[in-house]
Design an enzyme around this catalytic site. Structure first.
Site, short mmCIF file in Angstrom:
data_model
loop_
_atom_site.label_atom_id
_atom_site.label_comp_id
_atom_site.label_asym_id
_atom_site.label_seq_id
_atom_site.Cartn_x
_atom_site.Cartn_y
_atom_site.Cartn_z
N TYR A 65 -0.54 8.59 15.46
CA TYR A 65 0.67 7.77 15.64
C TYR A 65 1.90 8.61 16.00
O TYR A 65 3.02 8.10 16.00
CB TYR A 65 1.02 6.99 14.36
CG TYR A 65 -0.14 6.34 13.67
CD1 TYR A 65 -0.81 5.27 14.23
CD2 TYR A 65 -0.58 6.80 12.42
CE1 TYR A 65 -1.88 4.67 13.58
CE2 TYR A 65 -1.64 6.21 11.76
CZ TYR A 65 -2.29 5.14 12.35
OH TYR A 65 -3.35 4.55 11.71
N CYS B 37 -10.24 21.89 18.05
CA CYS B 37 -10.19 22.23 19.47
C CYS B 37 -9.71 21.08 20.33
O CYS B 37 -10.42 20.61 21.21
CB CYS B 37 -11.56 22.71 19.92
SG CYS B 37 -11.95 24.24 19.07
N TYR C 155 -2.80 6.69 3.48
CA TYR C 155 -3.44 6.86 4.78
C TYR C 155 -3.62 8.35 5.10
O TYR C 155 -3.47 8.77 6.24
CB TYR C 155 -2.64 6.12 5.87
CG TYR C 155 -2.40 4.68 5.54
CD1 TYR C 155 -3.45 3.77 5.50
CD2 TYR C 155 -1.12 4.21 5.18
CE1 TYR C 155 -3.25 2.45 5.15
CE2 TYR C 155 -0.91 2.88 4.83
CZ TYR C 155 -1.97 2.00 4.82
OH TYR C 155 -1.77 0.70 4.47
N GLY D 108 0.84 -1.20 0.00
CA GLY D 108 0.00 0.00 0.00
C GLY D 108 0.87 1.25 0.00
O GLY D 108 1.12 1.87 -1.02
N ARG D 109 1.43 1.53 1.18
CA ARG D 109 2.18 2.78 1.38
C ARG D 109 3.34 2.95 0.40
O ARG D 109 3.59 4.04 -0.10
CB ARG D 109 2.71 2.77 2.81
CG ARG D 109 3.32 4.07 3.26
CD ARG D 109 3.98 3.95 4.63
NE ARG D 109 3.31 3.13 5.58
CZ ARG D 109 2.56 3.58 6.60
NH1 ARG D 109 2.42 4.87 6.78
NH2 ARG D 109 1.99 2.74 7.44
N1 LLP Z 1 -2.36 -6.08 3.81
C1 LLP Z 1 -3.03 -6.04 4.96
C2 LLP Z 1 -3.76 -7.24 5.38
C3 LLP Z 1 -3.04 -4.87 5.74
O1 LLP Z 1 -3.70 -4.85 6.89
C4 LLP Z 1 -2.32 -3.74 5.30
C5 LLP Z 1 -2.32 -2.50 6.09
C6 LLP Z 1 -1.65 -3.81 4.07
C7 LLP Z 1 -1.67 -5.00 3.36
C8 LLP Z 1 -0.87 -2.66 3.50
O2 LLP Z 1 0.19 -2.29 4.32
P1 LLP Z 1 1.26 -1.21 3.77
O3 LLP Z 1 1.99 -1.83 2.61
O4 LLP Z 1 0.53 0.01 3.37
O5 LLP Z 1 2.14 -0.99 4.95
N2 LLP Z 1 -3.14 3.86 9.02
C9 LLP Z 1 -1.78 3.42 9.27
C10 LLP Z 1 -1.43 2.18 8.48
C11 LLP Z 1 -2.39 1.04 8.69
C12 LLP Z 1 -2.06 -0.19 7.88
C13 LLP Z 1 -3.15 -1.19 7.96
N3 LLP Z 1 -2.96 -2.38 7.20
C14 LLP Z 1 -0.81 4.57 8.98
O6 LLP Z 1 -1.27 5.66 8.64
O7 LLP Z 1 0.39 4.42 9.15
#
Ligand code: LLP
Length: 420
Positions: free
Chosen positions: A319, A344, A373, A277-278
């Site tokens: 975070y 606020c 995100y 994702g990220r």
């Molecule tokens: N697969 C699963 C099952 C997941 O739960 C997640 C992320 C991903 C893939 C993708 O992960 P990435 O490659 O993006 O690290 N809101 C938080 C991040 C939450 C991630 C949740 N799951 C933030 O802003 O850092």
């Protein structure tokens, strides 16, 4: 690498000055770069091309905007979804159903049915209970659900506690030491085609060792499953590769990640699946904001109050996350400030004692690395609306999500007759 850079002293998204977007759309606004999204999809795909059989499913929770998903679809990526809403978005963006993976601990029956009827590629089961329910729903419709069992390897991802998912105390997956037993029972049910295992230990990982430890345990499980007579043709290794948010931070590259995966999985003989994702969309977006006020009422560090807030970009409040803050038209001067939003509560703080470009009322600035995100975690707290999203493509741009005004949110509310 991204496509947000200064030209003639003005920060541009690709070939477009951000001042032009602020003027046309107002602030705050998320701005995405198509070229950056494409580049990251390609870099990740190219890195994994050293592996024999690969399926990449973009974790759309990171950025579910339809235009972003269309870029992913054009790059040939599938989708990792965690709700019926995300599945509908992936399908609406043209991602083929068979390239969709459905993860998540709380899939509801209507979501499972929607996935079955759409013919999605794989359900990642997070519990035996879920598998039994899905089997009934599928068999009752004369369908078969392709499934992987998500295991919890009890590995410390060494990331923020709120985004760690692979420790025994986390809610995700089944304990890996019960993997053979649960997989075997589920594989015997009509309606399920148990074809693999899945693991995802957390997000924003800065080191390869936790991945390697988890994948090693998954490899051992695959061997045990096969020894027990089970068929395993797929292994979903999740997402989680982190990206730098602060200057000087160094993260493993997709190439280093792929080399580690190749080494650990050399004898697995499966299709490897990934859910990034990220790493694909993080630095493909900025949150463009304008300074509302500079508050110097004490003789301490001033507060720079911007028009974006924790409801628009929640990561710092949630975070303690760092997002670089840069002026769109820097003068070269610097100042030290606290950067806060208008909401606020004290948690509405983007940075404390940060050395930033000298900036004043009405000036534009960006929070960087806001493509993952960011908009997707927005709320309407303090009766603020939802910010607009824009995609830039060279010198072209388009609004890819309208600003939702507070009035539109109020319009969905009702005062019942009994309060008259
Ligand atoms: N697969 C699963 C099952 C997941 O739960 C997640 C992320 C991903 C893939 C993708 O992960 P990435 O490659 O993006 O690290 N809101 C938080 C991040 C939450 C991630 C949740 N799951 C933030 O802003 O850092």
């Amino acid at each position: 690498m991204d496509h947000f850079a200064y030209r003639n002293g003005v920060l541009h998204a690709e070939d477009l000055p951000l001042t032009a977007i602020a003027e046309a759309v107002g602030t705050p606004v998320y701005v995405y770069s198509r070229a950056t999204l494409e580049r990251h999809a390609q870099v990740f795909r190219d890195a994994l091309s050293i592996l024999p059989r690969v399926h990449i499913a973009f974790a759309i929770k990171a950025n579910p905007n339809l235009a972003v998903l269309r870029v992913m679809q054009r790059e040939g990526l599938g989708a990792d979804v965690v709700s019926g809403g995300e599945m509908a978005r992936a399908l609406a963006a043209g991602i083929p159903a068979e390239d969709i993976v459905f993860s998540g601990v709380g899939k509801q029956h209507h979501e499972m049915i929607a996935g079955l009827e759409a013919g999605i590629g794989q359900f990642n089961l997070e519990s035996e209970e879920e598998g039994i329910e899905l089997a009934e729903l599928a068999a009752g419709r004369g369908l078969t659900a392709r499934c992987a069992l998500r295991v919890n390897p009890d590995v410390d991802a060494r990331t923020h506690a709120k985004i760690s998912t692979g420790k025994a105390e986390n809610k995700f997956g089944v304990p890996i030491d019960r993997g053979v037993e649960i997989y075997s029972r589920l594989a015997a049910l009509p309606g399920l085609n148990m074809r693999g295992v899945a693991v995802h230990i957390g997000s924003q990982l800065s080191e390869l060792e936790p991945f390697e430890e988890a994948f090693g345990k998954v490899g051992a499980l695959i061997a045990e499953l096969r020894a027990a007579g089970q068929s395993v043709t797929h292994a979903d290794l999740g997402g989680g590769l982190g990206v730098p948010y602060r200057p000087g931070e160094v993260f493993p590259s997709p190439e280093e990640y792929a080399a580690m995966v190749a080494r650990v999985t050399a004898d697995w003989d499966v299709t490897l699946m990934f859910e990034p994702g990220r790493v694909i969309c993080g630095n493909a977006g900025v949150l463009l904001t304008r300074v509302v006020r500079v508050k110097r009422s004490s003789n301490q560090v001033p507060f720079v109050v911007v028009d974006a807030a924790m409801n628009d970009l929640a990561r710092p409040a949630m975070y303690g996350a760092w997002h670089d803050f840069d002026a769109v038209k820097p003068t070269g001067e610097k100042m030290t400030a606290h950067i806060v939003g208008p909401i606020c509560e004290t948690g509405d703080t983007f940075a404390m004692n940060r050395e930033i470009d000298a900036i004043g009322v009405g000036d534009l600035a960006v929070f960087r690395t806001a493509g993952a995100y960011g908009a997707t975690m927005a709320s309407s707290y303090n009766s603020r609306g939802f910010v607009a999203e824009v995609m830039v493509d060279g010198d072209k741009w388009a609004v890819v999500a309208d600003r939702i005004l507070p009035e539109a949110i109020t319009a969905a509310e009702r005062v019942p007759d009994f309060l008259d």
